[in-house]
Scaffold this active site. Sequence first.
Site, PDB file in Angstrom:
ATOM      1  N   LYS A 107      47.193  55.297  37.698  1.00 51.53           N
ATOM      2  CA  LYS A 107      47.326  53.865  37.386  1.00 51.53           C
ATOM      3  C   LYS A 107      48.668  53.374  37.903  1.00 51.53           C
ATOM      4  O   LYS A 107      49.721  53.884  37.520  1.00 51.53           O
ATOM      5  CB  LYS A 107      47.217  53.632  35.881  1.00 51.53           C
ATOM      6  CG  LYS A 107      47.545  52.197  35.450  1.00 51.53           C
ATOM      7  CD  LYS A 107      47.317  51.957  33.956  1.00 51.53           C
ATOM      8  CE  LYS A 107      47.826  50.584  33.520  1.00 51.53           C
ATOM      9  NZ  LYS A 107      47.618  50.311  32.070  1.00 51.53           N
ATOM     10  N   ASP A 149      53.054  44.983  33.924  1.00 55.07           N
ATOM     11  CA  ASP A 149      51.930  44.546  33.092  1.00 55.07           C
ATOM     12  C   ASP A 149      52.386  43.483  32.104  1.00 55.07           C
ATOM     13  O   ASP A 149      52.939  43.799  31.049  1.00 55.07           O
ATOM     14  CB  ASP A 149      51.336  45.751  32.356  1.00 55.07           C
ATOM     15  CG  ASP A 149      50.101  45.375  31.539  1.00 55.07           C
ATOM     16  OD1 ASP A 149      49.607  44.235  31.702  1.00 55.07           O
ATOM     17  OD2 ASP A 149      49.630  46.225  30.747  1.00 55.07           O
ATOM     18  N   LYS A 191      51.086  39.460  26.836  1.00 54.44           N
ATOM     19  CA  LYS A 191      51.725  40.310  25.836  1.00 54.44           C
ATOM     20  C   LYS A 191      52.875  39.538  25.180  1.00 54.44           C
ATOM     21  O   LYS A 191      53.518  38.724  25.835  1.00 54.44           O
ATOM     22  CB  LYS A 191      52.344  41.547  26.513  1.00 54.44           C
ATOM     23  CG  LYS A 191      51.381  42.633  26.916  1.00 54.44           C
ATOM     24  CD  LYS A 191      52.162  43.819  27.507  1.00 54.44           C
ATOM     25  CE  LYS A 191      51.225  44.865  28.078  1.00 54.44           C
ATOM     26  NZ  LYS A 191      50.377  45.519  27.083  1.00 54.44           N
ATOM     27  N   ARG A 215      42.160  50.123  33.066  1.00 55.20           N
ATOM     28  CA  ARG A 215      40.831  50.719  33.267  1.00 55.20           C
ATOM     29  C   ARG A 215      40.087  50.040  34.409  1.00 55.20           C
ATOM     30  O   ARG A 215      39.240  50.655  35.041  1.00 55.20           O
ATOM     31  CB  ARG A 215      40.041  50.661  31.944  1.00 55.20           C
ATOM     32  CG  ARG A 215      39.762  49.277  31.437  1.00 55.20           C
ATOM     33  CD  ARG A 215      39.381  49.263  29.960  1.00 55.20           C
ATOM     34  NE  ARG A 215      40.554  49.447  29.103  1.00 55.20           N
ATOM     35  CZ  ARG A 215      40.502  49.587  27.783  1.00 55.20           C
ATOM     36  NH1 ARG A 215      39.333  49.580  27.153  1.00 55.20           N
ATOM     37  NH2 ARG A 215      41.612  49.747  27.072  1.00 55.20           N
TER      38      ARG A 215
HETATM   39  N1  BES Z   1      49.816  49.272  29.791  1.00 56.63           N
HETATM   40  C1  BES Z   1      49.178  49.025  28.543  1.00 56.63           C
HETATM   41  C2  BES Z   1      49.203  50.235  27.626  1.00 56.63           C
HETATM   42  C3  BES Z   1      50.547  50.649  27.090  1.00 56.63           C
HETATM   43  C4  BES Z   1      50.992  50.145  25.885  1.00 56.63           C
HETATM   44  C5  BES Z   1      51.336  51.535  27.785  1.00 56.63           C
HETATM   45  C6  BES Z   1      52.234  50.553  25.391  1.00 56.63           C
HETATM   46  C7  BES Z   1      52.566  51.917  27.297  1.00 56.63           C
HETATM   47  C8  BES Z   1      53.021  51.439  26.105  1.00 56.63           C
HETATM   48  C9  BES Z   1      47.716  48.641  28.776  1.00 56.63           C
HETATM   49  O1  BES Z   1      47.442  47.975  29.947  1.00 56.63           O
HETATM   50  C10 BES Z   1      47.315  47.726  27.670  1.00 56.63           C
HETATM   51  O2  BES Z   1      47.871  46.670  27.595  1.00 56.63           O
HETATM   52  N2  BES Z   1      46.366  48.144  26.850  1.00 56.63           N
HETATM   53  C11 BES Z   1      45.908  47.364  25.761  1.00 56.63           C
HETATM   54  C12 BES Z   1      44.406  47.464  25.722  1.00 56.63           C
HETATM   55  C13 BES Z   1      43.772  46.539  24.710  1.00 56.63           C
HETATM   56  C14 BES Z   1      43.932  45.098  25.146  1.00 56.63           C
HETATM   57  C15 BES Z   1      42.300  46.899  24.598  1.00 56.63           C
HETATM   58  C16 BES Z   1      46.545  47.918  24.503  1.00 56.63           C
HETATM   59  O3  BES Z   1      46.617  49.147  24.375  1.00 56.63           O
HETATM   60  O4  BES Z   1      47.007  47.149  23.681  1.00 56.63           O
HETATM   61 ZN    ZN Z   2      48.736  48.337  31.523  1.00 58.52          ZN
HETATM   62 MN    MN Z   3      47.749  45.877  29.761  1.00 58.20          MN
END
Ligand code: BES
Ligand code: ZN
Ligand code: MN
Length: 483
Positions: A249, A254, A261, A335
């Site tokens: 990835k 992000d 976020k 994903r």
């Molecule tokens: N990059 C994040 C996951 C992440 C969170 C990595 C904290 C490192 C530290 C990923 O893209 C994400 O935002 N995932 C979401 C998914 C949700 C919206 C289903 C998450 O985990 O909140």
């Molecule tokens: Zn991410």
């Molecule tokens: Mn994300």
Amino acid sequence: MTTLNTTTEAVSTLECDALILGVDAEGAVIAHPQLPEDVRASVTQTAQALEASGKLGATTVLPGTGTSARRIVLVGLGDGSEGSLRTAAGAASRACGKKPGTVVVALPADGDRAQSAIAEGALLGSYVFTDYKSDAEPEEEQVFTDWIIAGASEAAMARAKVIAGAVAGSRDLTNTPPLDLFPGSFADMAAGYGKQYGCDVKVWDPQMLADQGFGGILGVGMGSSRLPRLVRIEWKPAESKSIVALVGKGITFDTGGISLKPPASMETMKSDMSGAATVLHTVLAAARAELPVTVVGWLCLAENMPSGTAARPSDVLRMYSGKTVEVMNTDAEGRLVMADGLARAIEENPDVVLDIATLTGAQGMALGTRTSGVMGDEEIRAEVIAAADAVAEDMWPMPMPQHLRESIDSKVADIKNIGDPKGGGMLSAAWFLKEFVGDTPWAHLDVARPAFNEGAPYGYTVAGGTGAGLRTLFQFLEARAQA
Ligand code: BES
Ligand code: ZN
Ligand code: MN
């Protein structure tokens, strides 16, 4: 430049800035073939007077009295296992300070792998990232450490250089701010490294991605002015025992996209490309070590930004595999890019495909900040865990409960990109990826929290990018090479 050398001389006679010695549970200095017994006994006296701890990674600094060292750094070896030696060397290395000059390490090690572990720990613990410090010395004048590992073989040092060099390379990319590291610059860098190490590199630019239907990568990347890339980098030895595909990835930043976020959650999101960084440097390490395994790395590179051209929640993407995905949350972007990378990777019929991603915050909820989750086919999952255990990386096998598969069913498309909101987010994300791996044996590594250390350094793990998963992937390849 950091250097790594060995010596066969008595360590107490070497002029150096620091001499690293181990201490046991009783606070006694641990014997080493190159440490004269009278020196060992006298340093033990001082160590015990200061109650130096034998706890793994605990350090005590003494003047080098009675030796030619400026100072002696004592480090607790815990159970003395190979993994503990790596951790102890890392902790001791950090205790030497930022510009220690020459450091001699005399920790007891049985064989090449243990010696390599010590050298890896020393190199990784002394890692610094100063690219953006204006008061840092220019690189050619910087005083890096000259490491001397007493009794280490050439083979052990060569191995440590490859492994620690790769982890450092991965850390560097992770630590680089997103202003400078974006899909185009990442792909250029991969192409440059590929050339340097004899790997074949192919880059898909945005036009090629569109022409060939990479709807997942484009769907995530189209909100940014810096458009996405897909990179394929291959190490192909003359004689190959196995073909391993690695998919990483590579979200260079992000923001969450339109499902933005909150600011605090965004602070560390330059690290959302660590999977791709680790895949890149694992392939390069395989090339440098000339492993007899074909390794094909896939870097799924995009920047997840909110804008007038960004995908919206409820948009439907047609993925590279042909499946349609309803994007319910643009922050579940990893994903989406991984799905395209996986679908493209398995087209070439590799023997196995592993993917590594900072995929879910749920990983941290389930396993904490240091333990990565491993999902996928039982056999490959076990192979990954065995590799992780062999190099002392914290990983744990996680299940994929059947009912969570239904949680990604969509009303309008084939599937949607978020699962059960009540929990198990790491596991439903794995179900999503599984939709794109076909029959290819597969495992998925979620390194979300372990990839970036927000806290204080420990052992050989510094603050910031950690390179989590790299040593496990390399070990996985080595084990396949020997099978
Ligand atoms: N990059 C994040 C996951 C992440 C969170 C990595 C904290 C490192 C530290 C990923 O893209 C994400 O935002 N995932 C979401 C998914 C949700 C919206 C289903 C998450 O985990 O909140
Ligand atoms: Zn991410
Ligand atoms: Mn994300």
